[in-house]
Design an enzyme around this catalytic site. Sequence first.
Site, short mmCIF file in Angstrom:
data_model
loop_
_atom_site.label_atom_id
_atom_site.label_comp_id
_atom_site.label_asym_id
_atom_site.label_seq_id
_atom_site.Cartn_x
_atom_site.Cartn_y
_atom_site.Cartn_z
N ARG A 287 0.93 -1.21 -0.05
CA ARG A 287 0.04 0.01 0.10
C ARG A 287 0.85 1.21 0.13
O ARG A 287 1.42 1.55 0.82
CB ARG A 287 -1.10 0.13 1.24
CG ARG A 287 -2.21 1.00 1.21
CD ARG A 287 -2.71 1.10 2.54
NE ARG A 287 -1.88 1.92 3.31
CZ ARG A 287 -1.72 1.81 4.77
NH1 ARG A 287 -2.45 1.05 5.21
NH2 ARG A 287 -0.89 2.66 5.49
N HIS A 291 -3.62 4.75 4.56
CA HIS A 291 -4.77 3.89 4.47
C HIS A 291 -5.84 4.88 4.04
O HIS A 291 -6.74 4.36 3.32
CB HIS A 291 -5.07 3.51 5.97
CG HIS A 291 -6.23 2.82 6.15
ND1 HIS A 291 -6.60 1.53 5.78
CD2 HIS A 291 -7.43 3.39 6.76
CE1 HIS A 291 -7.91 1.35 5.83
NE2 HIS A 291 -8.35 2.26 6.59
N TYR A 300 4.14 5.44 11.74
CA TYR A 300 4.26 4.04 11.94
C TYR A 300 5.11 3.26 10.52
O TYR A 300 5.39 2.02 10.79
CB TYR A 300 3.03 3.09 11.60
CG TYR A 300 1.86 3.16 10.82
CD1 TYR A 300 2.15 2.60 9.49
CD2 TYR A 300 1.01 4.26 10.52
CE1 TYR A 300 1.35 2.71 8.43
CE2 TYR A 300 0.06 4.34 9.70
CZ TYR A 300 0.14 3.61 8.66
OH TYR A 300 -0.57 3.78 7.59
#
Length: 403
Positions: A287, A291, A300
């Site tokens: 990805r 998100h 993160y």
Amino acid sequence: MTKLLNVDNPNNTSKNDTLNLEFVDEHALAIPTFKMLDDNGELYKDAQASSMDKETAIRIYETMRFIRVFDERMLAAQRQGRVSFYMQCLGEEAAVTGSAAALEDKDMIFAQYREQAALAYRGFTLEQFMHQNFSNEKDFGKGRQMPIHYGSKELNYSTISSPLGTQIPQAAGYAYGQKLKGDKACTICYFGEGAASEGDFHAGLNMAAVHSAPTLFFARNNGYAISTPASEQFKGDGIAVRAVGYGMKALRVDGVDVLAVYEAVKKAREFAVENNAPVLIESIAYRLAAHSSSDDPTGYREKEEEETFRANCPIERFRKYMLKQGWLDEAEDEAAKEKIKADVLSALKVAEKVAKPALEEIVTDVYEDVPLHLQKQYEQLKQHILKYPEAYPATASRIEETK
């Protein structure tokens, strides 16, 4: 041996016995990743030949190219406050578009929320995408959904639900209906590896396996469930190995390789339809985007990690393949990208000026004869909006117009 209700194996387990007491290792089963196309757009040595024809390849490439530009523009629109929310397909265009191309139009699609490329491949127009994101009166969902929650009855694309994983048992049920009707069709269900940790995943797969429903469960393993890395989500070898526990076929495919995805889903579809059986497919990609527009991935993961995978772009890999096949002109490709950018911006400006759905549709679109208690609530809502028009500018103006 004694029989129970004429069943030799009431426990439904293998009959292999052993005198050696040993654990079965948690990694006893490892599934390989099917691939065809390398980073330079060339088939690997000894790779199987592609069955994808020129027409399909061009349509796939044009869809991926469109979605990349559309995603970039709509994320920018969210940052400008023009839409409230957005989710990109960045890095997974090949997985989504390639899988959609391997289906037939009569096959049903249950998406999660990152599969706009599948809908675009089927013919959802730029204007329809825009109307949904702006929740205006031309939105098929009549403004009742968040942006990117698309749906199209005409294109066999079930309207997206926000709760994670709900589409998985729904897809199994729909596929079971296809089987009962003898449609010779299947249902594909998209979800991320994070959704595979939901209870609905296990219920859906078990239902499809037990009832022999022609369902293609397409797990997009993109490395992260929002901020949770895959290493903190599961211990086994990815998602595909779980199919064995449910007694179904499985495939794992390089989700950056559109040729491999196309062939894998094509094979899975043929098996599912001919045998009325489910198949679990795991796509391995990364990805590249956050998100969602509400997420900050710098909290993160490191930029270096993103850049490592950014070099492995699915669109660029397929673009190289198309050029080598003589199916794409480089100059025309660049011109097409600029036209898409202009078209998207133009459609955006039009859609954001389209009026919001009429307020009364909250009740009149649900009930032919609106109950008295809802009529009362609707009048109270209308008076509240008129009292505070600055808080509801779009809706207040519509109410004033209908006076």
